[in-house]
Design a protein around this motif. Structure first.
Motif, short mmCIF file in Angstrom:
data_model
loop_
_atom_site.label_atom_id
_atom_site.label_comp_id
_atom_site.label_asym_id
_atom_site.label_seq_id
_atom_site.Cartn_x
_atom_site.Cartn_y
_atom_site.Cartn_z
N GLU A 248 0.76 -1.30 -0.05
CA GLU A 248 0.13 -0.19 0.12
C GLU A 248 0.85 1.17 -0.09
N GLU A 249 1.96 1.26 0.75
CA GLU A 249 3.07 2.34 0.62
C GLU A 249 3.53 2.69 -0.64
N VAL A 250 3.79 1.41 -1.35
CA VAL A 250 4.40 1.66 -3.05
C VAL A 250 3.05 2.26 -3.68
N VAL A 251 1.80 1.72 -3.69
CA VAL A 251 0.73 2.46 -4.15
C VAL A 251 0.64 3.72 -3.75
N HIS A 252 0.73 4.34 -2.57
CA HIS A 252 0.90 5.73 -2.20
C HIS A 252 1.96 6.40 -2.85
N VAL B 36 3.67 5.73 -5.81
CA VAL B 36 3.69 5.92 -7.19
C VAL B 36 2.66 6.29 -7.85
N GLY B 37 1.23 6.08 -6.88
CA GLY B 37 -0.17 6.63 -7.57
C GLY B 37 -0.89 5.41 -8.11
N MET B 38 -1.97 5.17 -7.91
CA MET B 38 -2.78 4.27 -8.54
C MET B 38 -2.86 4.07 -9.95
N GLU B 39 -2.54 5.29 -10.59
CA GLU B 39 -2.69 5.31 -12.10
C GLU B 39 -1.27 4.73 -12.67
#
Length: 121
Positions: free
Chosen positions: A11-15, A17-20
């Motif tokens: 989830e930190e990676v997603v945060h 780099v961004g969901m897109e």
């Protein structure tokens, strides 16, 4: 516990780099789960399998999660030597981890010296 920690790291990676961008980011830089020693290897293996399921379910991304452990030799109560490679399930050694998002997860932490040394691998 390992599974939840791996999910939070992802989830930190997603945060960051961004969901897109996450689908491309995972293709270029897949997660690598590392146990600081072979004692936690079974836990890290299970966490990798569960993280693949989590990413598919929550983000609709099919991801292959790599995993392994470091080789640790304890010199005394506070000093450990850590290998500069990751030992994968098949026994092969992964020397270059620069293309991965690296998640180091330990099952036991006393002084934290093993985790600290693992970070500098």
């Amino acid at each position: 516990m390992f599974v939840q920690i791996a999910e939070k790291h992802f989830e930190e990676v997603v945060h960051r780099v961004g969901m897109e961008n996450i689908r491309e980011e995972i293709r270029m830089h897949p997660p690598l789960l590392i146990a600081p020693d072979d004692g936690a290897f079974a836990f890290i293996e299970e966490a990798a399998a569960q993280l693949e399921i989590y990413i598919q379910r929550e983000y609709n991304i099919s991801a292959k999660i790599e995993f392994g452990h470091l080789e640790k030799k304890r010199r005394d109560d506070r000093t450990v030597d850590i290998s500069d490679y990751v030992i994968k399930k098949d026994g092969s050694k992964l020397h270059d981890i620069s293309k991965y998002w690296v998640f180091i997860i330990d099952d036991e932490t006393s002084s934290g010296s093993t985790l600290l040394n693992a970070v500098y691998v």
